[in-house]
Scaffold this active site. Sequence first.
Site, PDB file in Angstrom:
ATOM      1  N   ASP A 281      47.006  57.887  26.080  1.00 59.20           N
ATOM      2  CA  ASP A 281      47.425  57.323  27.366  1.00 59.20           C
ATOM      3  C   ASP A 281      48.466  58.287  27.924  1.00 59.20           C
ATOM      4  OD1 ASP A 281      47.857  55.781  29.583  1.00 59.20           O
ATOM      5  OD2 ASP A 281      48.727  54.064  28.535  1.00 59.20           O
TER       6      ASP A 281
ATOM      7  N   GLU B  50      41.924  59.550  35.007  1.00 59.49           N
ATOM      8  CA  GLU B  50      42.503  59.225  36.306  1.00 59.49           C
ATOM      9  C   GLU B  50      43.223  60.452  36.874  1.00 59.49           C
ATOM     10  OE1 GLU B  50      44.850  55.441  35.620  1.00 59.49           O
ATOM     11  OE2 GLU B  50      44.062  55.881  33.624  1.00 59.49           O
TER      12      GLU B  50
ATOM     13  N   HIS C 169      40.687  53.854  38.962  1.00 58.64           N
ATOM     14  CA  HIS C 169      40.914  53.465  37.569  1.00 58.64           C
ATOM     15  C   HIS C 169      39.628  52.941  36.904  1.00 58.64           C
ATOM     16  CE1 HIS C 169      43.067  52.311  34.051  1.00 58.64           C
ATOM     17  NE2 HIS C 169      44.275  52.282  34.620  1.00 58.64           N
ATOM     18  N   ALA C 170      38.512  53.636  37.130  1.00 59.28           N
ATOM     19  CA  ALA C 170      37.266  53.221  36.480  1.00 59.28           C
ATOM     20  C   ALA C 170      37.333  53.468  34.974  1.00 59.28           C
ATOM     21  CB  ALA C 170      36.085  53.967  37.079  1.00 59.28           C
ATOM     22  N   TYR C 171      36.771  52.516  34.224  1.00 56.84           N
ATOM     23  CA  TYR C 171      36.643  52.616  32.765  1.00 56.84           C
ATOM     24  C   TYR C 171      35.194  52.977  32.451  1.00 56.84           C
ATOM     25  CZ  TYR C 171      41.080  50.039  32.012  1.00 56.84           C
ATOM     26  OH  TYR C 171      42.396  49.632  31.981  1.00 56.84           O
TER      27      TYR C 171
ATOM     28  N   HIS D 245      51.202  51.157  38.677  1.00 59.08           N
ATOM     29  CA  HIS D 245      50.050  51.088  39.587  1.00 59.08           C
ATOM     30  C   HIS D 245      50.318  50.298  40.869  1.00 59.08           C
ATOM     31  CE1 HIS D 245      47.785  53.180  36.650  1.00 59.08           C
ATOM     32  NE2 HIS D 245      47.328  52.160  35.958  1.00 59.08           N
TER      33      HIS D 245
ATOM     34  N   ASN E  78      50.150  54.904  38.045  1.00 57.28           N
ATOM     35  CA  ASN E  78      50.892  55.120  36.808  1.00 57.28           C
ATOM     36  C   ASN E  78      52.286  54.506  36.897  1.00 57.28           C
ATOM     37  OD1 ASN E  78      51.501  56.268  34.156  1.00 57.28           O
ATOM     38  ND2 ASN E  78      49.872  57.720  34.610  1.00 57.28           N
ATOM     39  N   ARG E  79      53.199  54.966  36.040  1.00 61.28           N
ATOM     40  CA  ARG E  79      54.481  54.273  35.857  1.00 61.28           C
ATOM     41  C   ARG E  79      55.633  54.950  36.581  1.00 61.28           C
ATOM     42  NH1 ARG E  79      51.273  54.091  31.500  1.00 61.28           N
ATOM     43  NH2 ARG E  79      50.938  52.067  30.527  1.00 61.28           N
TER      44      ARG E  79
ATOM     45  N   GLN F 241      45.310  61.543  33.930  1.00 61.51           N
ATOM     46  CA  GLN F 241      45.712  60.626  32.865  1.00 61.51           C
ATOM     47  C   GLN F 241      44.468  60.308  32.045  1.00 61.51           C
ATOM     48  OE1 GLN F 241      48.929  59.593  32.574  1.00 61.51           O
ATOM     49  NE2 GLN F 241      48.856  57.909  31.114  1.00 61.51           N
TER      50      GLN F 241
END
Length: 344
Positions: A245, A309, A178-180, A109, A83-84, A281
Amino acid sequence: MTTVRREAFGRMPREEGGGEVEKFVLQSDSVKVEILSLGCIIAALETKDRDGKFSDVVLGFDTLEGYTRKHPFFGAVVGRVANRIAKGRFTMDGKEYQLFLNNGPNSLHGGARGFDKVLWSPQVLPDGVRFFRLSPDGEEGYPGDLKVWVTYTLSGGKLAINYQAQTSKTTPISLTNHAYFNLAGQGSRDVYDHEISIEADSYLPVDDTKIPTGEVAAVQGTGFDLRQPVELGKHLQKFHLDGFDHNFCLQQVQSPHLVARVRHPPTGRTMEVHTTQPGIQFYTGNNLDGSLKGKGAITYPKHSAFCLETQNWPDAVNKPHFPNVLLQPGEEYNHTTWLVFNVA
């Protein structure tokens, strides 16, 4: 019974240092998952629908080339800090650290060449695979030699991801995968017909650069109240949301607990997320724009996947009232997340 096999997947470009990338195929009677030694990437995950038909439910690429080009962290383990981090900056023990800015004014990330873009050393286990790497002191601006182990094990419909780390100097760390996902099958147009629930009483509002404001806000009476299942498309419309998000704040307990559940009524596929992490997340693929060609040359438009996540709260290194994100020498970072696939 889980079977594990390894095979060659390709070779890294010379400018990336070369090196063989391997693929590890973990298979049970109900789930098949393919994991790469590049970035510990989940490249495919096949699970059954109510008719017993297998479909791949994660976004990604057919070949290594897709993963070595710029992409939105498909399937990868991200770190040192997921994340940020605001302005890519933090102060620790009186010293300021500056990280690479790769997401507007912020670091995202792990920076320019995070854990998702490097080769890991694999070890095959009876029911899975363990990856190791040493992130050297100063890598991407972070302090300390950090030893990291990521272990995937499969048992029936349950995929466990365990993260362990030890450091030589105090360092922030927060690891996630970070799987979609799209439970209709990757390449399906959107996830609007998915039902989702998240076991969280509060979430973190963010500024226009997606950094938490510092407020821990109650979900009650807002579009962020996902404690009861909602149908995603209708819910976004009802609350005029462009997508999610956001970090949802989980119970601060060390023991594993159910934190999210997704159901796709047309196929019957369900996915549960259990974790020991303090946050999750929820991201609805808002930045996917159809420009990337994925598996089978299919493009991935906006909202064609979701991510759940599990991680520490974003920008925790700059927010003392958030859960502690610092790992000290002599301590061990140790978190596990379980993804449980079924039909209902």
